[in-house]
Structures are given as C-alpha cells and as structure tokens.
Design an enzyme around this catalytic site. Sequence first.
Site, mmCIF file in Angstrom:
data_model
loop_
_atom_site.group_PDB
_atom_site.id
_atom_site.type_symbol
_atom_site.label_atom_id
_atom_site.label_comp_id
_atom_site.label_asym_id
_atom_site.label_seq_id
_atom_site.Cartn_x
_atom_site.Cartn_y
_atom_site.Cartn_z
ATOM 1 N N GLU A 168 -0.311 -7.032 -11.421
ATOM 2 C CA GLU A 168 -0.525 -5.987 -12.433
ATOM 3 C C GLU A 168 0.787 -5.584 -13.103
ATOM 4 O O GLU A 168 1.869 -6.027 -12.710
ATOM 5 C CB GLU A 168 -1.225 -4.788 -11.775
ATOM 6 C CG GLU A 168 -2.594 -5.177 -11.243
ATOM 7 C CD GLU A 168 -3.375 -4.013 -10.656
ATOM 8 O OE1 GLU A 168 -2.794 -2.931 -10.452
ATOM 9 O OE2 GLU A 168 -4.580 -4.202 -10.411
ATOM 10 N N GLU A 210 -7.438 -15.245 -10.239
ATOM 11 C CA GLU A 210 -7.978 -16.553 -10.618
ATOM 12 C C GLU A 210 -7.113 -17.224 -11.673
ATOM 13 O O GLU A 210 -6.819 -18.414 -11.594
ATOM 14 C CB GLU A 210 -9.405 -16.403 -11.157
ATOM 15 C CG GLU A 210 -10.416 -15.914 -10.125
ATOM 16 C CD GLU A 210 -10.507 -14.391 -10.046
ATOM 17 O OE1 GLU A 210 -9.516 -13.704 -10.347
ATOM 18 O OE2 GLU A 210 -11.587 -13.898 -9.669
#
Length: 158
Positions: free
Chosen positions: A63, A74
């Site tokens: 993040e 992913e």
Amino acid sequence: MRRKDIITSIEVANYEELNETDRHLVDLAREATLRSYAPYSHFRVGAALLLDNGEVVTGSNQENAAYPSGTCAERTTAFYAHSRYPEAKFVTLAIAARDTSGEEISSPISPCGACRQSLLEFETLGGADVKVILAGAKEIYILPSVRSLLPLCFSEIV
Ligand code: THU
C-alpha cells in the site's frame, strides 16, 4: 431475444484434500501475507504463483499513503513473475489473506476486477488455463482458470 447463461464451477476443498503442490502454494501464499505492507487497510493478502519453469514467485499487497498507488498481492506477484521470467507460463496461483485482526480469513477472498484483467492477460499469453486457488481457513475454492473469474472479458488486443 435469447438468453445466455454463464456458469462458473468452483471446487470447494479443504487443505488436506489438495495435492502436495497446491498445498505448498497455499502455504507460501499464507506466508506471503506476513510480508504484506498494509498500514492503511490492515488487510494482508499474499499470493504464490507456480510457473511452468518450476519457479514459484510470491508477493503481497503493497500500500501507499497515496491510496490508489498501492498494488494488490495478485498484481505484485504477476508483474514480478513476468518481469523476472518473461518466457514462463503461469500454471497455478494461490491467494490467501488475513483480516484486520491478523487472523486468516475463514472464507476465501477473490481477486479484484483489475487483478482479474491483469491475470487474464498472462493466462492468454501463456495459452493455457491458470488454476486459481483461493484459500480461506475453513474452505478453499479452486477455479480452473482466470477466465472463469472474468466472464465476458476484454482480451481483444492480446
Ligand atoms: N487486496 C489484494 O491485495 N488482493 C485482493 O484480492 C483484494 C484486495 C488488497 C488491496 C488493499 O491493499 C487491501 O487488500 C484492502 O483492500
């Protein structure tokens, strides 16, 4: 007018029912959640991707204070795998996650739309279905391909 149904078949299994390779990938995906950088959502996701050259690449969500700049587990995994081994085909992707209290989620999470689209491109490029294993603590979903996660997908330019 006619109707067209699109059906997705999911195998629901528990950890013991998986073969050794898939169990190992789930272990690695679960481990990868611990390397997630999620100071904003506190939702930690991990992925493990088996390639047809035998290599396994793992990744986690990363993040950023500028929220949209972060990347899901992913895509972190898929983009790293393809940049490191551009010739290799994706074979199996396992995904695991921990909730905000750090516990493994009991029911599986499924990749977001952007990840589905990105993964689909690599599946198409490889020319073979990529098995997707969505691991929860209580149950595990097994999908036969990324395409099965993204019906009516856009793939014209590949
Ligand atoms: N996230 C993933 O990494 N994969 C998913 O399949 C769904 C969501 C991340 C994005 C963000 O860092 C956090 O989980 C909360 O949405």
